[in-house]
Design an enzyme around this catalytic site. Structure first.
Site, PDB file in Angstrom:
ATOM      1  N   ARG A 322       0.831  -1.207   0.000  1.00 54.67           N
ATOM      2  CA  ARG A 322       0.000   0.000   0.000  1.00 54.67           C
ATOM      3  C   ARG A 322       0.866   1.259   0.000  1.00 54.67           C
ATOM      4  NH1 ARG A 322      -5.582   1.666   1.093  1.00 54.67           N
ATOM      5  NH2 ARG A 322      -6.232  -0.515   1.051  1.00 54.67           N
ATOM      6  N   GLU A 725      -9.097   6.503   7.639  1.00 53.73           N
ATOM      7  CA  GLU A 725      -7.675   6.683   7.358  1.00 53.73           C
ATOM      8  C   GLU A 725      -7.312   7.913   6.535  1.00 53.73           C
ATOM      9  OE1 GLU A 725      -5.800   2.266   7.150  1.00 53.73           O
ATOM     10  OE2 GLU A 725      -7.410   2.658   5.733  1.00 53.73           O
TER      11      GLU A 725
END
Length: 776
Positions: A322, A725
């Site tokens: 990621r 997030e």
């Protein structure tokens, strides 16, 4: 018809609604695992930890431990009837206790079980462990120097001709940035309470974001099937990713003891031991080579993202993946190659943390944007704008996904105007010309964050909805509540679906016994997945109720319409409670299991190509700071934020998430420093040495707004977007502003290149370094 059955005008979704546990939080009545009444005879376990970073375990002597008051026994790997492995990656590289070799200072070696927690804790320190020291390395650079052993296979993303792009670029920016890790510092530490049942059964109350994984790991350790293990989670006192995999150890220890001695067992480590024994945000060192031209347009990027993985895989693979997925942030790279290096180190295995590698990827991108700006003598915001993704062209990511929902231009333009960025920056430049000691800085940084689990199979959720005869509703789903407001949002979805008041919906604790095969509450996907699953369950019940109402009142189903408070069956209004009661009397099923899986997404890790994200969330922030060039101390004076959450399900909750994420991100990038000493021991293992932001660190001027005009183009629940997030990365504007303040001592001619976290010491050293370089 009584007043409770009359139509009500009550908008439930997309409204400011307080957190369901809010009053309990502030009055101290919210029940956490340590508050659960302990069954008579409950035992307490405590871990014995390694005091070597890498060593053979020659022997372990527990004779003094067993003599200690209240000690019932000692658990070692020999007491595990099933699999020793507790790894989330299921690669069998993380035994319950160190097996022959300890790989980091603080690795669990055994557990003491006693009548009280204090007795177990004291006895754990009486064990005599004989070691034979082995060589060790604790950071990225030393791991690379030792050969670069990896804990999990790396990833490469590549698009275009990077070699040609770099060689053909008029200018180059080469360098490296060190990005520190971060401890989760959840208010409620790791904890588990296991209660044995008959036969193989065991119930585990676990502070975990991933009940199904705890269920699976406990079952494997006990050598039983999953259906004998029930994991319950009512709420956590914070998680931030630190309870996605790290709870496995504690749940297994509690369950092992409970089944061995047929008594309930609880385990709760001290904060110091919690911080020493559990994983953290990955530290990264990013080496980069970027080609660009005189306008600041990037031609090519070649970057290596090396991470401190720790001794086992844990989640280092997907975390470093990621990071690469976000090496672009909001920028278009015509040619790009990004590679990961998840390195073995003699430290605790690092794990998930809010953003899951994405923040580290973005910080790298902002570093070369900064380098380019200072080399060209331009405002970094101009370089950012020059490289933004396009809407119709220049819109393909390094992993070959087309960005279809780009709104970063509007977000940044609106924030630039509302924050009065240009005038303030001009005033700051003038201030710095005449202020000898205090220097100011300002920065505007963007955020583009992809939403979905990159492990495609995790993008699913289940829910269970019951409607009782009195019209009350029972809601269960696979998501876990850790303070973020997931429970209230999903309850709003259900209340809105049935047109009833929110207090009609009873939110139940998450349990593997009610909703099976759940995914972790992570990747900012909690509301997207569980909200849609709950909606699907409601849809099924509503279809049955419509058919029932049409038959009962002799109208066509098309003449039945859901309204606030019940259903309009032709000319007849039927209150929801009356409808439920009559449905029961007519043998209509009033329960449904809902399910949802995210569409469109796919990902091929072998080729580095796919469509891993369902959509992107966007945002931008402006931070203004003041530094003292004599001491390095600084203040964050003002912050302005505009953040995209689509059509917010609950603006009050979402604003809280944005504000909290920013402050937590600011802590990561400024004050929260993890320090290992020369002996390999983590020294910052308590709030005395590890500094999280305080209430006094919140910027005195803190303007936070949601982009109210944004609506998710994808059919998510209520057309909302994830909020957990993405706003964490808004804090990047703080170190960027600090960098401008530092660069002012050299008239902005030299890039500040500050490593993270930007502590006062690093600010001071940066000031002195730039002064020296400016003098030549």
């Amino acid at each position: 018809m009584n007043k409770h059955q009359a139509p009500i005008n009550l908008a439930v979704l997309h409204t400011n609604t307080r957190h369901d546990s809010g009053p309990k939080h502030v009055t101290g009545t919210a029940e956490y695992i340590d508050d659960i009444a302990e069954p008579v005879g409950t035992m307490h376990a405590y871990l014995g930890l390694s005091t070597k970073p890498h060593a053979e375990i020659v022997g372990m002597d527990f004779s003094e431990v067993l003599k200690a008051p209240g000690v019932i026994g000692v658990l070692t790997n020999d007491d595990v009837p099933g699999e020793l492995d507790i790894s989330s990656a299921h690669v069998h590289d993380e035994p319950l206790f160190a097996q022959g070799v300890t790989h980091f200072w603080g690795q669990p070696l055994f557990a003491v079980v006693a009548e009280t927690r204090d007795q177990a804790r004291r006895a754990a320190h009486l064990a005599k462990i004989e070691y034979k020291d082995l060589s060790y390395f604790t950071d990225v650079r030393s791991a690379q120097a030792a050969g670069g052993k990896l804990v999990t296979p790396p990833l490469k993303l590549e698009r275009g001709d990077v070699k040609a792009g770099l060689s053909g670029a008029p200018r180059r920016a080469k360098g490296a940035i060190t990005i520190g890790g971060q401890d989760h510092f959840y208010l409620e530490g790791q904890i588990a309470l296991a209660i044995p049942g008959e036969d193989e059964d065991v119930v585990v109350n676990s502070s975990t974001q991933h009940p199904t994984e705890v269920q699976l790991i406990v079952a494997h350790a006990l050598g039983i099937r999953q259906n004998a293990v029930t994991v319950n989670v009512r709420r956590m006192g914070g998680g931030f990713g630190g309870k996605e995999t790290q709870g496995n150890l504690f749940a297994v220890v509690a369950a092992l003891a409970a089944k061995k001695w047929n008594r309930a067992c609880k385990i709760r480590p001290d904060r110091d031991d919690d911080m020493s024994a559990t994983g953290k945000r990955h530290d990264f060192v990013v080496d980069y080579d970027v080609g660009y031209d005189e306008t600041g347009k990037i031609h090519a990027v070649d970057a290596v993202y090396a991470a401190r993985g720790g001794f086992s895989a844990d989640l280092s693979g997907p975390v470093t993946d990621r990071a690469l997925f976000h090496c672009d942030n909001a920028y278009w790279y015509p040619n790009v190659r990004a590679r990961s290096e998840p390195l073995y180190t003699n430290t605790v295995s690092n794990t998930a943390f809010r953003g899951f590698g994405g923040p580290q990827g973005m910080v790298g991108a902002e570093r070369w944007i900064e380098d380019i700006a200072y080399a060209l003598g331009k405002d970094p915001l101009d370089i950012r704008k020059a490289n933004f993704y396009g809407t119709d062209t220049d819109n393909v990511t390094p992993y070959h996904q087309v960005v279809e929902d780009n709104i970063i231009h509007r977000v940044v333009d609106e924030l630039e105007a509302s924050s009065d960025y240009q005038a303030r920056r001009k005033a700051i430049v003038e201030f710095n010309k005449t202020s000898a000691v205090l220097k100011k800085g300002i920065s505007l940084t963007p955020v583009k964050f992809g939403i979905s689990f990159t492990a495609t199979w995790y993008n699913q959720a289940g829910a269970l909805v019951h409607v009782y005869k009195d019209g009350s509703i029972h809601l269960s789903h696979g998501g876990t509540e850790m303070g973020q407001g997931l429970y209230i949002k999903v309850a709003q979805v259900v209340a809105d679906a049935f047109g009833v008041n929110l207090d009609t919906v009873k939110i139940m604790a998450t349990s593997t016994g009610k909703v099976p095969n759940t995914s972790a509450t992570a990747a900012s996907s909690g509301s997207d997945l569980n909200g849609m699953a709950a909606y699907d369950a409601c849809r099924q019940i509503k279809e049955r109720l419509v058919a029932h109402a049409a038959k009962l009142h002799q109208v066509e189903e098309s003449a039945c319409e859901w309204v606030q408070g019940g259903i309009q069956a032709g000319p007849k209004f039927v209150g929801f409670a009356e409808l439920a009661a009559s449905a029961y009397m007519n043998r209509v099923q009033l329960s449904a299991a809902g399910f949802y899986k995210t569409p469109k997404i796919h990902w091929n890790r072998a080729t580095g190509q796919g469509h891993p994200f369902y959509y992107f969330a966007y945002g931008a922030s402006v931070s203004e700071v003041t530094i003292d060039t004599l001491t390095g101390e600084y203040t964050v004076d003002r912050v302005d934020i505009l953040h995209d959450v689509g059509k917010s399900l609950n603006p009050a909750i979402d604003l809280g998430q944005v504000e909290g994420a920013f402050v937590q991100g600011m802590g990561w990038l400024t004050t929260e420093e993890l320090v290992w000493d020369a002996k390999g021991q983590l020294r910052t293992h308590a709030p005395s040495t590890y500094k999280i932001p305080l209430a006094s660190d919140v910027p005195p001027v803190f303007n936070v707004k949601l982009a109210e005009w944004s609506v998710n183009r994808e059919p998510t629940i209520g057309r909302s977007k994830a909020v957990g997030e993405p706003p964490f990365m808004l804090a990047m504007s703080v170190p960027e502003a600090l960098g401008m303040a530092v660069a002012s001592v050299a008239d902005y001619r030299i890039a500040p290149q500050l490593d993270m976290p930007v502590t006062p010491e690093r600010v001071l050293m940066g000031v002195e370094r730039l002064k020296k370089e400016a003098r030549g």
